[in-house]
Design an enzyme around this catalytic site. Structure first.
Site, PDB file in Angstrom:
ATOM      1  N   PRO A  31      34.706   3.532  11.488  1.00 19.25           N
ATOM      2  CA  PRO A  31      34.464   2.415  10.563  1.00 19.25           C
ATOM      3  C   PRO A  31      35.197   2.688   9.253  1.00 19.25           C
ATOM      4  O   PRO A  31      34.961   3.709   8.619  1.00 19.25           O
ATOM      5  CB  PRO A  31      32.941   2.452  10.351  1.00 19.25           C
ATOM      6  CG  PRO A  31      32.530   3.858  10.685  1.00 19.25           C
ATOM      7  CD  PRO A  31      33.525   4.380  11.671  1.00 19.25           C
ATOM      8  N   MET A  32      36.126   1.800   8.874  1.00 25.29           N
ATOM      9  CA  MET A  32      36.902   2.001   7.642  1.00 25.29           C
ATOM     10  C   MET A  32      36.816   0.752   6.773  1.00 25.29           C
ATOM     11  O   MET A  32      37.098  -0.353   7.242  1.00 25.29           O
ATOM     12  CB  MET A  32      38.369   2.286   7.967  1.00 25.29           C
ATOM     13  CG  MET A  32      38.596   3.631   8.628  1.00 25.29           C
ATOM     14  SD  MET A  32      40.342   3.876   9.047  1.00 25.29           S
ATOM     15  CE  MET A  32      40.454   3.022  10.628  1.00 25.29           C
ATOM     16  N   VAL A  33      36.421   0.945   5.521  1.00 29.00           N
ATOM     17  CA  VAL A  33      36.317  -0.175   4.580  1.00 29.00           C
ATOM     18  C   VAL A  33      37.652  -0.925   4.543  1.00 29.00           C
ATOM     19  O   VAL A  33      38.702  -0.316   4.393  1.00 29.00           O
ATOM     20  CB  VAL A  33      35.983   0.353   3.163  1.00 29.00           C
ATOM     21  CG1 VAL A  33      35.921  -0.798   2.169  1.00 29.00           C
ATOM     22  CG2 VAL A  33      34.666   1.104   3.176  1.00 29.00           C
ATOM     23  N   CYS A 115      28.140   8.006   4.322  1.00 26.93           N
ATOM     24  CA  CYS A 115      28.994   7.568   3.212  1.00 26.93           C
ATOM     25  C   CYS A 115      28.574   8.278   1.928  1.00 26.93           C
ATOM     26  O   CYS A 115      27.432   8.148   1.482  1.00 26.93           O
ATOM     27  CB  CYS A 115      28.892   6.056   3.021  1.00 26.93           C
ATOM     28  SG  CYS A 115      29.877   5.472   1.622  1.00 26.93           S
ATOM     29  N   HIS A 185      30.354  14.086  10.898  1.00 32.41           N
ATOM     30  CA  HIS A 185      31.496  14.409  10.037  1.00 32.41           C
ATOM     31  C   HIS A 185      31.240  15.807   9.494  1.00 32.41           C
ATOM     32  O   HIS A 185      30.224  16.036   8.830  1.00 32.41           O
ATOM     33  CB  HIS A 185      31.624  13.399   8.892  1.00 32.41           C
ATOM     34  CG  HIS A 185      32.773  13.688   7.981  1.00 32.41           C
ATOM     35  ND1 HIS A 185      34.038  13.195   8.221  1.00 32.41           N
ATOM     36  CD2 HIS A 185      32.868  14.454   6.868  1.00 32.41           C
ATOM     37  CE1 HIS A 185      34.860  13.643   7.271  1.00 32.41           C
ATOM     38  NE2 HIS A 185      34.160  14.400   6.447  1.00 32.41           N
ATOM     39  N   ASN A 215      34.085  14.262  13.963  1.00 34.72           N
ATOM     40  CA  ASN A 215      34.852  13.454  13.017  1.00 34.72           C
ATOM     41  C   ASN A 215      35.304  14.327  11.845  1.00 34.72           C
ATOM     42  O   ASN A 215      34.559  15.179  11.387  1.00 34.72           O
ATOM     43  CB  ASN A 215      33.962  12.294  12.532  1.00 34.72           C
ATOM     44  CG  ASN A 215      34.591  11.466  11.425  1.00 34.72           C
ATOM     45  OD1 ASN A 215      33.961  11.238  10.392  1.00 34.72           O
ATOM     46  ND2 ASN A 215      35.799  11.002  11.609  1.00 34.72           N
ATOM     47  N   GLY A 216      36.538  14.086  11.395  1.00 36.29           N
ATOM     48  CA  GLY A 216      37.041  14.786  10.204  1.00 36.29           C
ATOM     49  C   GLY A 216      38.408  15.404  10.404  1.00 36.29           C
ATOM     50  O   GLY A 216      38.559  16.300  11.231  1.00 36.29           O
ATOM     51  N   ALA A 239      39.895   8.249  11.600  1.00 35.73           N
ATOM     52  CA  ALA A 239      40.062   7.198  10.587  1.00 35.73           C
ATOM     53  C   ALA A 239      41.519   7.186  10.115  1.00 35.73           C
ATOM     54  O   ALA A 239      42.348   6.472  10.659  1.00 35.73           O
ATOM     55  CB  ALA A 239      39.096   7.434   9.423  1.00 35.73           C
ATOM     56  N   ARG A 240      41.826   8.017   9.121  1.00 34.45           N
ATOM     57  CA  ARG A 240      43.169   7.958   8.508  1.00 34.45           C
ATOM     58  C   ARG A 240      44.296   8.256   9.491  1.00 34.45           C
ATOM     59  O   ARG A 240      45.390   7.715   9.367  1.00 34.45           O
ATOM     60  CB  ARG A 240      43.239   8.923   7.317  1.00 34.45           C
ATOM     61  CG  ARG A 240      42.554   8.365   6.084  1.00 34.45           C
ATOM     62  CD  ARG A 240      42.471   9.374   4.976  1.00 34.45           C
ATOM     63  NE  ARG A 240      41.762  10.581   5.400  1.00 34.45           N
ATOM     64  CZ  ARG A 240      41.279  11.489   4.564  1.00 34.45           C
ATOM     65  NH1 ARG A 240      41.421  11.320   3.262  1.00 34.45           N
ATOM     66  NH2 ARG A 240      40.650  12.552   5.016  1.00 34.45           N
TER      67      ARG A 240
END
Length: 316
Positions: A31-33, A115, A185, A215-216, A239-240
């Site tokens: 999930p990414m803003v 978060c 994470h 995650n991470g 994510a990134r």
């Protein structure tokens, strides 16, 4: 909220747990803003991503406001599955109400307990929930009891404590309440760019009987394989790394031009706002453009200018 709502219901629905039962490592888009919206999810699914999350949505706003529902959550009939909707929540019934709204269109919900942003913590959302295991347990149990679809998953995404015993305790309480899987994470609330504690994720994995997702700092398929070896996790969430290379899970070292072309086609088809369209391309082209090219590309200010640039320089 959803194109063709009546047709979207039940259409293309999947049981996310089938992915974990397959014995393969589940490849997940985080999930990414602003970024993990329908158009980008459509792109990464073309390149071997198994499971996608929406950006985090504040459950109270979502339940209260039709405007929030329309702007925050978009999906489609068939291609956008399995799909997990991530919520920020601090009250069990509000989370249940939000889950009821998305249940006909998604395959599960995820409670954000990771978060670390100040606004989220100040509101009682996100990573502060790792210090409230009873509340997390209560929220998971409420959703489990109130959603009558047994295939609808309820997961949580957490950060770790300095004292890992507390993390294991939190996870075991969530498991007892019926959580489907837990994404870990491997950093504490205070840690931002420090190395990820993959050993901590492994400890959590060895303490649980439900799937654990790592995650991470996973930027390539090789990284994903290494983290799987280090943690024994059942899934890998990125994510990134996917922003920089949406074709990462398909084994590409850098974004292939075909993927850039696919993004242009998908984004135009979905009517993606220019800023989002452009930002994704800036991320994707980071590794394959020179400093000089970046200077020019990053200040382009219209879709037509971007399309002309891509055509002139890359034949896209």
């Amino acid at each position: 909220m959803i194109g063709d709502i009546t047709e979207a219901k039940e259409c293309g629905r999947k049981d996310p747990m089938d992915l974990f039962r397959s014995g393969q490592v589940v490849k997940i888009c985080a999930p990414m803003v602003r970024y993990s919206k329908l158009a980008f999810r459509t792109l990464v699914r073309k390149y071997s991503c198994d499971l996608c999350y929406t950006p985090m949505i504040v459950a109270a706003d979502f339940v209260r406001s039709a405007k929030a529902r329309d702007s925050e959550f978009t999906t489609n009939k068939v291609g956008d599955h399995p799909l997990i909707v991530q919520f920020a929540a601090k009250e069990a019934q509000v989370l249940c109400d939000a889950a009821h709204i998305v249940c006909p269109f998604a395959d599960g919900i995820d409670l954000n307990c990771g978060c670390p942003q100040r606004w989220a913590m100040a509101e009682g959302y996100g990573a502060c929930l790792i210090n409230k295991p009873e509340l997390v347990k209560d929220m998971v149990r409420h959703v489990r009891n109130q959603i009558d679809n047994p295939k609808f998953s309820v997961s949580i995404k957490i950060r770790i404590h300095e004292d890992l015993k507390r993390t294991v305790d939190l996870c075991q309480k969530a498991e007892a309440a019926g959580v489907s899987w837990i994404t870990v994470h491997g950093r504490s609330i205070e840690e931002r760019h420090q190395p990820v504690h993959y050993d901590a994720i492994k400890t959590v994995k060895q303490s649980m009987s439900i799937p654990i997702v790592a995650n991470g700092d996973i930027k390539t398929l090789k990284d994903a394989e290494n983290v799987h070896q280090l943690t024994e996790a059942d899934g890998i969430m990125v994510a990134r790394g996917l922003l920089a290379n949406p074709a990462m899970f398909a084994g590409y070292e850098e974004t292939p031009f075909k993927c850039i072309q696919d993004w242009v086609d998908i984004a135009l088809e979905h009517g993606t706002p220019f800023t989002c369209f452009h930002h994704h391309l800036m991320y994707m082209m980071e590794r394959i453009t020179s400093k000089q090219e970046k200077k020019i590309f990053n200040v382009l200010s219209s879709t037509s200018a971007v399309l002309d640039y891509l055509n002139d320089h890359y034949g896209v």
